[in-house]
Structure formats: C-alpha cells, structure tokens
Design a protein around this motif. Structure first.
Motif: not given
Length: 298
Positions: A249-275
């Motif tokens: 799982p990857l779950i994000m919430a708070g200011p700067g994060i959209r209430n987008a629900g389930q993401l459709q993007s292809a997401i990898m482990q190494f995308d967390i630090a750049p986010t």
C-alpha cells in the motif's frame, strides 16, 4: 485601469495564499515492514482507512527486486532502484554494488540528505524498530535517529510513545517511523494468517496515537501522513517476484495531497522520496530516477 490592476492584484494574492495553504509544514512517514497490499480488503484498520478516505492511495505500488527489506527501504528513502543505490541483500549495511552517486557523507543521497542541504535548520527524525534502517537514511543528515527494538509480544508501544513525544516537543519537518512487526509475524507464523491481521489491527491503534500526537502538538492541519511498506510476503517469506511479495500500500493524506481516492498512475517504491521532495519544494538529485506522484499532488 487602476481598478483592473487592483482586481488582478487581489486575484494573484488570493491564489498565492491558497497555494501556500496547500503546502505542508510537516510530513510524517510511517512504514510497516512486510505489509502486503493483499491484506487491505480484510484488515481492520480504521485509522488507516480514514486516511484513504480523505487522501490518495494505491494498492498497486511495486517494490524493486529482490523484494527484501534493506533494498526497498533504501529505494524509499533514496529515490532510486537497486541498480542505482547498490544495496542488493536483505540485510545490506553497505552497497554490494558501488552506488552510482555519493553525497558528501559518503552515501547515496537520501531525502534527509537533500533536506539538510536545502533546509539546513529543519528538524528531521527517524525512529525505527529494525536496526538495519540506520544504514539506509544518511544518519549524519538527520537531527535525531533512534533504534527502538520491538517490545515483548510484538508490542510497539515504545516506538509509538517516543514518536508521539518527539512530535509534540519538536514538530519535525520530516519524521520517518518504521514498525517491524508484520515482517516478524510473516516469518514466524506466516503471511495472510489470523496473526497478520491481528498485528495490523494493533498497529492501526499505534498509527492513531501518532495522528493524535500531531493534534496535541497543534500541527495536524499542516501535516501530511504517508503510509507504506518495503514488501509483502507469501507463506513465511518474501524476496521473490510474485505480486503478493511486491505489491504494497501507499496512502497519503493532508495539505498538498488531493482527495483523489484510488490512484491510476504506475507507482514504484522509488517514487516516494521525490513526492516528499515535491511537497516540501525541494530540488532532487540528478541520480534519482523516481518521479513525484503528480496525480496525488494538489
């Protein structure tokens, strides 16, 4: 003309203020070692699912290979895959392959490295139960880091209390808290067992206490919460290439994060630090291969 100018000025000021209000002042990253996405349909985790309801999430984020701990925690904090950071073993304490780039501290640059470089006065912290985390975060760039071993009976209250106190006392810009219990249960009893769901339910209460700590500290409304894991598991192990082992799982919430629900993007482990870097307005090293998850960003 003067009236038009004043209207434009008000619009720009309002837009600037709105944009500023969407920038988090604090980020709390919570990692659960061995937490596979397969658990979420059955997991009793109301605090976690509340964050899902008000933020952005995916159950399809993939680990790098092999799907083991040191390798994937490194990718989470370093924004690059195995081939770049060079950690290749479950318990790597130094790269088996020379890192493709090094910071001034002699380690591949982590999210904590670039915070220290670009926001030198920022308070950062890493609290972890598994001692191996210390070799993957660039401790020389962190204000405070502590290894707090798991208590008896998979009791994680020690790290929760330490994290809650630190949040209240120091209000860090970025804090990473990693729990080891699911991985321990997976290895000793097995994944997708009643015991896995029991420990996840317990850890949900610990996450709830950490969230409450941000409220007690008066920073809840300016804090982004990011929850994820290094790998899942199958049987009593992990490290292979099944999706049970690789999807977390990857779950994000708070200011700067959209209430987008389930993401459709292809997401990898190494995308967390750049986010995280994007949320904090930081530039990222050329050697990072991860990308900010723009679908989730407001």
């Amino acid at each position: 003309m003067k009236k038009i100018f004043l209207i434009l000025l008000l619009i720009i000021s309002a837009a600037t203020a709105a944009n500023a209000s969407n920038q988090p002042e604090h980020i709390i990253f919570i990692g659960l070692d061995g937490w596979g996405s397969y658990t979420m349909p059955k997991a009793d985790m109301p605090n976690v699912k509340s964050l899902m309801d008000r933020g952005a999430w995916t159950l399809k984020k993939r680990s790098v290979l092999p799907s083991c701990s040191a390798i994937n925690w490194a990718s989470i904090f370093m924004g690059v895959g195995t081939e770049g950071h060079g950690f290749t073993e479950w318990g790597s304490r130094e790269p088996e392959i020379p890192s493709i780039a090094l910071s001034e501290n002699g380690i591949f640059p982590t999210i904590f490295t670039i915070i220290r470089q670009q926001k030198p006065d920022a308070n950062t912290a890493v609290l972890h139960e598994w001692e191996g985390i210390a070799y993957l975060v660039d401790t020389l760039s962190i204000t405070t880091h502590r290894c707090i071993p798991v208590g008896a009976g998979n009791n994680s209250s020690l790290i929760t209390k330490a994290a809650s106190s630190y949040i209240t006392d120091h209000k860090p810009l970025l804090m990473a808290i990693t729990f080891d219990n699911p991985d321990h249960v997976g290895h000793t009893i097995g994944h997708d067992t009643p015991e896995i769901y029991e420990i996840l339910a317990y850890l949900d209460t610990q996450i709830g206490e950490i969230i409450q700590a941000t409220k007690d500290a008066g920073i809840y409304d300016s804090t982004v919460f990011i929850l994820s894991s290094d790998h899942g598991g199958i049987g009593q192990g992990h490290g292979g290439k099944t999706l049970l082992e690789m999807e977390t799982p990857l779950i994000m919430a708070g200011p700067g994060i959209r209430n987008a629900g389930q993401l459709q993007s292809a997401i990898m482990q190494f995308d967390i630090a750049p986010t995280i870097a994007a949320l904090l307005g930081l530039s990222t090293p050329q050697a990072w291969t991860g990308r900010p998850i723009t679908e989730a960003l407001d």
